[in-house]
Design a protein around this motif. Structure first.
Motif, PDB file in Angstrom:
ATOM      1  N   PRO A   1       0.845  -1.192   0.000  1.00  0.00           N
ATOM      2  CA  PRO A   1       0.000   0.000   0.000  1.00  0.00           C
ATOM      3  C   PRO A   1       0.887   1.251   0.000  1.00  0.00           C
ATOM      4  O   PRO A   1       2.033   1.216   0.476  1.00  0.00           O
ATOM      5  CB  PRO A   1      -0.788  -0.105   1.316  1.00  0.00           C
ATOM      6  N   GLN A   2       0.381   2.347  -0.497  1.00  0.00           N
ATOM      7  CA  GLN A   2       1.171   3.566  -0.650  1.00  0.00           C
ATOM      8  C   GLN A   2       1.838   4.004   0.656  1.00  0.00           C
ATOM      9  O   GLN A   2       3.012   4.363   0.660  1.00  0.00           O
ATOM     10  CB  GLN A   2       0.293   4.698  -1.190  1.00  0.00           C
ATOM     11  N   GLU A   3       1.110   3.960   1.756  1.00  0.00           N
ATOM     12  CA  GLU A   3       1.674   4.398   3.030  1.00  0.00           C
ATOM     13  C   GLU A   3       2.859   3.510   3.452  1.00  0.00           C
ATOM     14  O   GLU A   3       3.882   3.999   3.915  1.00  0.00           O
ATOM     15  CB  GLU A   3       0.591   4.409   4.117  1.00  0.00           C
ATOM     16  N   THR A   4       2.710   2.203   3.269  1.00  0.00           N
ATOM     17  CA  THR A   4       3.804   1.277   3.592  1.00  0.00           C
ATOM     18  C   THR A   4       4.993   1.505   2.668  1.00  0.00           C
ATOM     19  O   THR A   4       6.144   1.491   3.105  1.00  0.00           O
ATOM     20  CB  THR A   4       3.318  -0.182   3.490  1.00  0.00           C
ATOM     21  N   ALA A   5       4.715   1.706   1.387  1.00  0.00           N
ATOM     22  CA  ALA A   5       5.793   1.961   0.417  1.00  0.00           C
ATOM     23  C   ALA A   5       6.576   3.210   0.796  1.00  0.00           C
ATOM     24  O   ALA A   5       7.809   3.239   0.680  1.00  0.00           O
ATOM     25  CB  ALA A   5       5.215   2.082  -0.987  1.00  0.00           C
ATOM     26  N   LYS A   6       5.898   4.236   1.270  1.00  0.00           N
ATOM     27  CA  LYS A   6       6.586   5.457   1.700  1.00  0.00           C
ATOM     28  C   LYS A   6       7.524   5.163   2.863  1.00  0.00           C
ATOM     29  O   LYS A   6       8.661   5.641   2.901  1.00  0.00           O
ATOM     30  CB  LYS A   6       5.572   6.530   2.103  1.00  0.00           C
TER      31      LYS A   6
ATOM     32  N   HIS B   1      13.946   3.995   3.904  1.00  0.00           N
ATOM     33  CA  HIS B   1      15.099   3.185   4.308  1.00  0.00           C
ATOM     34  C   HIS B   1      15.884   2.629   3.119  1.00  0.00           C
ATOM     35  O   HIS B   1      16.771   1.805   3.293  1.00  0.00           O
ATOM     36  CB  HIS B   1      14.638   2.029   5.201  1.00  0.00           C
ATOM     37  N   SER B   2      15.553   3.064   1.922  1.00  0.00           N
ATOM     38  CA  SER B   2      16.270   2.560   0.750  1.00  0.00           C
ATOM     39  C   SER B   2      17.335   3.554   0.320  1.00  0.00           C
ATOM     40  O   SER B   2      17.348   4.706   0.726  1.00  0.00           O
ATOM     41  CB  SER B   2      15.290   2.326  -0.402  1.00  0.00           C
ATOM     42  N   SER B   3      18.242   3.063  -0.502  1.00  0.00           N
ATOM     43  CA  SER B   3      19.245   3.958  -1.072  1.00  0.00           C
ATOM     44  C   SER B   3      19.223   3.788  -2.582  1.00  0.00           C
ATOM     45  O   SER B   3      18.860   2.742  -3.100  1.00  0.00           O
ATOM     46  CB  SER B   3      20.634   3.649  -0.501  1.00  0.00           C
TER      47      SER B   3
END
Length: 131
Positions: free
Chosen positions: A7-12, A17-19
């Motif tokens: 879901p969009q909120e989880t993806a945000k 935490h990604s690079s």
């Protein structure tokens, strides 16, 4: 290489935490090559379908109850024994199987392997009743 669907909120939250440079060049080149290899993909799908069919056939021959799944490369089977005991038994036979999946305390997650690996799995399985 991998991806996530969320879901969009989880993806945000995950994106925080990604690079941008967390995939090495070898993995990136392999990923691009795989995306452009339609015949390799078709062969992998066919191989997986055949491996699944063989696993299901072997399971049915042994009257093993399976959790229904679609197109997965791993399947969940009922062992009739505590899963920790089953994991330890297979490990002693040099066959690694999946971790416990509570509350399925007597089920084993089996990932399809090469034909020799699956032969080792079935040999171990067939010996499990007498151990």
């Amino acid at each position: 290489m991998g991806y996530a669907v969320a879901p969009q909120e989880t993806a945000k939250k995950m994106n925080a935490h990604s690079s941008y440079d967390n995939v090495n060049i070898v993995a990136a080149k392999c990923g691009i090559a795989a995306l452009n290899d339609a015949s390799g993909l078709a062969a992998a799908i066919k191989r997986t379908e055949n491996d699944r069919a063989e696993f299901i056939s072997q399971s049915q021959r042994r009257k093993i109850v399976m959790v229904p799944s679609q197109r997965a490369t791993s399947l969940m089977i009922e062992t009739g024994k505590p899963i920790r005991q089953v994991i330890d038994y297979f490990k002693a036979k040099n066959v690694l199987i999946g971790r416990p999946f509570p509350p399925l305390d007597t089920h084993a997650r089996i990932t399809l392997g090469t034909p020799p690996e699956m032969q080792a799995f079935w040999k171990a399985w067939d010996g499990m009743g007498s151990s």
